[in-house]
Design a protein around this motif. Sequence first.
Motif, PDB file in Angstrom:
ATOM      1  N   LEU A   1       0.835  -1.204   0.000  1.00  0.00           N
ATOM      2  CA  LEU A   1       0.000   0.000   0.000  1.00  0.00           C
ATOM      3  C   LEU A   1       0.870   1.254   0.000  1.00  0.00           C
ATOM      4  N   GLN A   2       1.892   1.255   0.836  1.00  0.00           N
ATOM      5  CA  GLN A   2       2.767   2.419   0.927  1.00  0.00           C
ATOM      6  C   GLN A   2       3.530   2.665  -0.366  1.00  0.00           C
ATOM      7  N   ALA A   3       3.764   1.614  -1.131  1.00  0.00           N
ATOM      8  CA  ALA A   3       4.491   1.757  -2.395  1.00  0.00           C
ATOM      9  C   ALA A   3       3.712   2.600  -3.407  1.00  0.00           C
ATOM     10  N   ALA A   4       2.416   2.771  -3.174  1.00  0.00           N
ATOM     11  CA  ALA A   4       1.609   3.621  -4.053  1.00  0.00           C
ATOM     12  C   ALA A   4       1.927   5.102  -3.828  1.00  0.00           C
ATOM     13  N   LEU A   5       2.680   5.389  -2.764  1.00  0.00           N
ATOM     14  CA  LEU A   5       3.020   6.767  -2.406  1.00  0.00           C
ATOM     15  C   LEU A   5       4.525   6.976  -2.493  1.00  0.00           C
ATOM     16  N   THR A   6       4.909   8.193  -2.803  1.00  0.00           N
ATOM     17  CA  THR A   6       6.333   8.542  -2.755  1.00  0.00           C
ATOM     18  C   THR A   6       6.736   8.654  -1.285  1.00  0.00           C
ATOM     19  N   PRO A   7       8.036   8.625  -0.979  1.00  0.00           N
ATOM     20  CA  PRO A   7       8.454   8.817   0.417  1.00  0.00           C
ATOM     21  C   PRO A   7       7.906  10.124   1.009  1.00  0.00           C
ATOM     22  N   GLY A   8       7.890  11.185   0.229  1.00  0.00           N
ATOM     23  CA  GLY A   8       7.342  12.456   0.714  1.00  0.00           C
ATOM     24  C   GLY A   8       5.856  12.362   1.002  1.00  0.00           C
ATOM     25  N   GLN A   9       5.124  11.654   0.148  1.00  0.00           N
ATOM     26  CA  GLN A   9       3.688  11.463   0.375  1.00  0.00           C
ATOM     27  C   GLN A   9       3.432  10.609   1.605  1.00  0.00           C
ATOM     28  N   GLN A  10       4.287   9.598   1.829  1.00  0.00           N
ATOM     29  CA  GLN A  10       4.148   8.762   3.021  1.00  0.00           C
ATOM     30  C   GLN A  10       4.335   9.600   4.283  1.00  0.00           C
ATOM     31  N   GLU A  11       5.333  10.457   4.270  1.00  0.00           N
ATOM     32  CA  GLU A  11       5.587  11.336   5.412  1.00  0.00           C
ATOM     33  C   GLU A  11       4.413  12.289   5.622  1.00  0.00           C
ATOM     34  N   LEU A  12       3.914  12.855   4.533  1.00  0.00           N
ATOM     35  CA  LEU A  12       2.770  13.765   4.608  1.00  0.00           C
ATOM     36  C   LEU A  12       1.530  13.029   5.108  1.00  0.00           C
ATOM     37  N   LEU A  13       1.328  11.805   4.641  1.00  0.00           N
ATOM     38  CA  LEU A  13       0.177  11.021   5.098  1.00  0.00           C
ATOM     39  C   LEU A  13       0.246  10.787   6.602  1.00  0.00           C
ATOM     40  N   ASN A  14       1.421  10.454   7.119  1.00  0.00           N
ATOM     41  CA  ASN A  14       1.571  10.270   8.569  1.00  0.00           C
ATOM     42  C   ASN A  14       1.248  11.561   9.309  1.00  0.00           C
ATOM     43  N   GLU A  15       1.700  12.679   8.790  1.00  0.00           N
ATOM     44  CA  GLU A  15       1.380  13.964   9.408  1.00  0.00           C
ATOM     45  C   GLU A  15      -0.124  14.234   9.354  1.00  0.00           C
ATOM     46  N   ILE A  16      -0.738  13.939   8.224  1.00  0.00           N
ATOM     47  CA  ILE A  16      -2.186  14.131   8.082  1.00  0.00           C
ATOM     48  C   ILE A  16      -2.934  13.251   9.077  1.00  0.00           C
ATOM     49  N   PHE A  17      -2.540  11.972   9.193  1.00  0.00           N
ATOM     50  CA  PHE A  17      -3.182  11.087  10.169  1.00  0.00           C
ATOM     51  C   PHE A  17      -3.075  11.665  11.574  1.00  0.00           C
ATOM     52  N   ASN A  18      -1.891  12.109  11.945  1.00  0.00           N
ATOM     53  CA  ASN A  18      -1.693  12.674  13.282  1.00  0.00           C
ATOM     54  C   ASN A  18      -2.586  13.890  13.496  1.00  0.00           C
ATOM     55  N   ARG A  19      -2.656  14.767  12.508  1.00  0.00           N
ATOM     56  CA  ARG A  19      -3.503  15.961  12.634  1.00  0.00           C
ATOM     57  C   ARG A  19      -4.977  15.598  12.723  1.00  0.00           C
ATOM     58  N   LEU A  20      -5.418  14.651  11.918  1.00  0.00           N
ATOM     59  CA  LEU A  20      -6.826  14.245  11.952  1.00  0.00           C
ATOM     60  C   LEU A  20      -7.170  13.555  13.268  1.00  0.00           C
ATOM     61  N   HIS A  21      -6.263  12.722  13.780  1.00  0.00           N
ATOM     62  CA  HIS A  21      -6.496  12.106  15.098  1.00  0.00           C
ATOM     63  C   HIS A  21      -6.650  13.191  16.166  1.00  0.00           C
ATOM     64  N   GLN A  22      -5.767  14.160  16.157  1.00  0.00           N
ATOM     65  CA  GLN A  22      -5.826  15.246  17.131  1.00  0.00           C
ATOM     66  C   GLN A  22      -7.124  16.041  16.977  1.00  0.00           C
ATOM     67  N   ALA A  23      -7.481  16.376  15.754  1.00  0.00           N
ATOM     68  CA  ALA A  23      -8.714  17.143  15.517  1.00  0.00           C
ATOM     69  C   ALA A  23      -9.941  16.360  15.980  1.00  0.00           C
ATOM     70  N   ALA A  24      -9.954  15.058  15.734  1.00  0.00           N
ATOM     71  CA  ALA A  24     -11.076  14.232  16.160  1.00  0.00           C
ATOM     72  C   ALA A  24     -11.148  14.152  17.679  1.00  0.00           C
ATOM     73  N   ARG A  25      -9.990  14.006  18.343  1.00  0.00           N
ATOM     74  CA  ARG A  25      -9.985  13.972  19.815  1.00  0.00           C
ATOM     75  C   ARG A  25     -10.499  15.292  20.376  1.00  0.00           C
ATOM     76  N   GLU A  26     -10.140  16.395  19.750  1.00  0.00           N
ATOM     77  CA  GLU A  26     -10.596  17.710  20.221  1.00  0.00           C
ATOM     78  C   GLU A  26     -12.097  17.887  20.038  1.00  0.00           C
ATOM     79  N   ARG A  27     -12.684  17.175  19.092  1.00  0.00           N
ATOM     80  CA  ARG A  27     -14.112  17.290  18.819  1.00  0.00           C
ATOM     81  C   ARG A  27     -14.929  16.177  19.460  1.00  0.00           C
ATOM     82  N   ASP A  28     -14.254  15.282  20.139  1.00  0.00           N
ATOM     83  CA  ASP A  28     -14.935  14.141  20.769  1.00  0.00           C
ATOM     84  C   ASP A  28     -15.910  14.652  21.827  1.00  0.00           C
ATOM     85  N   ILE A  29     -17.157  14.281  21.686  1.00  0.00           N
ATOM     86  CA  ILE A  29     -18.176  14.772  22.610  1.00  0.00           C
ATOM     87  C   ILE A  29     -18.609  13.721  23.618  1.00  0.00           C
ATOM     88  N   GLU A  30     -17.933  12.583  23.632  1.00  0.00           N
ATOM     89  CA  GLU A  30     -18.313  11.547  24.606  1.00  0.00           C
ATOM     90  C   GLU A  30     -17.693  11.798  25.942  1.00  0.00           C
TER      91      GLU A  30
END
Length: 166
Positions: free
Chosen positions: A137-166
């Motif tokens: 799966l990762q081979a579908a991305l360049t190394p830069g895209q893989q790094e960016l994807l990890n950053e995006i995942f981290n940001r989305l996890h953080q944003a979701a935790r901040e919006r968690d209403i439970e």
Amino acid sequence: MSENDTPTTVSESSETKDRPVLKLNCFLPYQLSHLAETVSRSFSKIYAEKYGIGIPEWRVIATLGEYEVVTARDVSSSTSMHKTKVSRAVAALEKRGFVARDKNPDDMREQTLRLTETGIAVYEDIIPKALAYSEGLQAALTPGQQELLNEIFNRLHQAARERDIE
């Protein structure tokens, strides 16, 4: 209809005037969920036929393989699976001889879980295939895209935790 098709409606032009419209295929939570389901189903073919286990059972095995001894609550927390789904998966794995329960020495009301020898063998058979699948799966991305994807995942996890209403 394929996943890229946009459904049409009889009064498509008027509906946006009267009310907001959510285009599901453009809705980020749906896109993430759909991708996760697609990947999980695809990956499950690696273990489902050979071992007769489903996605929840695999997640329990993977968690126990990583941490060795944990509680069902720990599995639920680390996998984001509902405790009922974890309980069913553990029961199925225990029945197959892949998982064993022991009393938690720190809290006798609670049980710990661990892989049996059979469960360890299953885990050790699947892990190289899992790693190869992930690398594919990762081979579908360049190394830069893989790094960016990890950053995006981290940001989305953080944003979701901040919006968690439970």
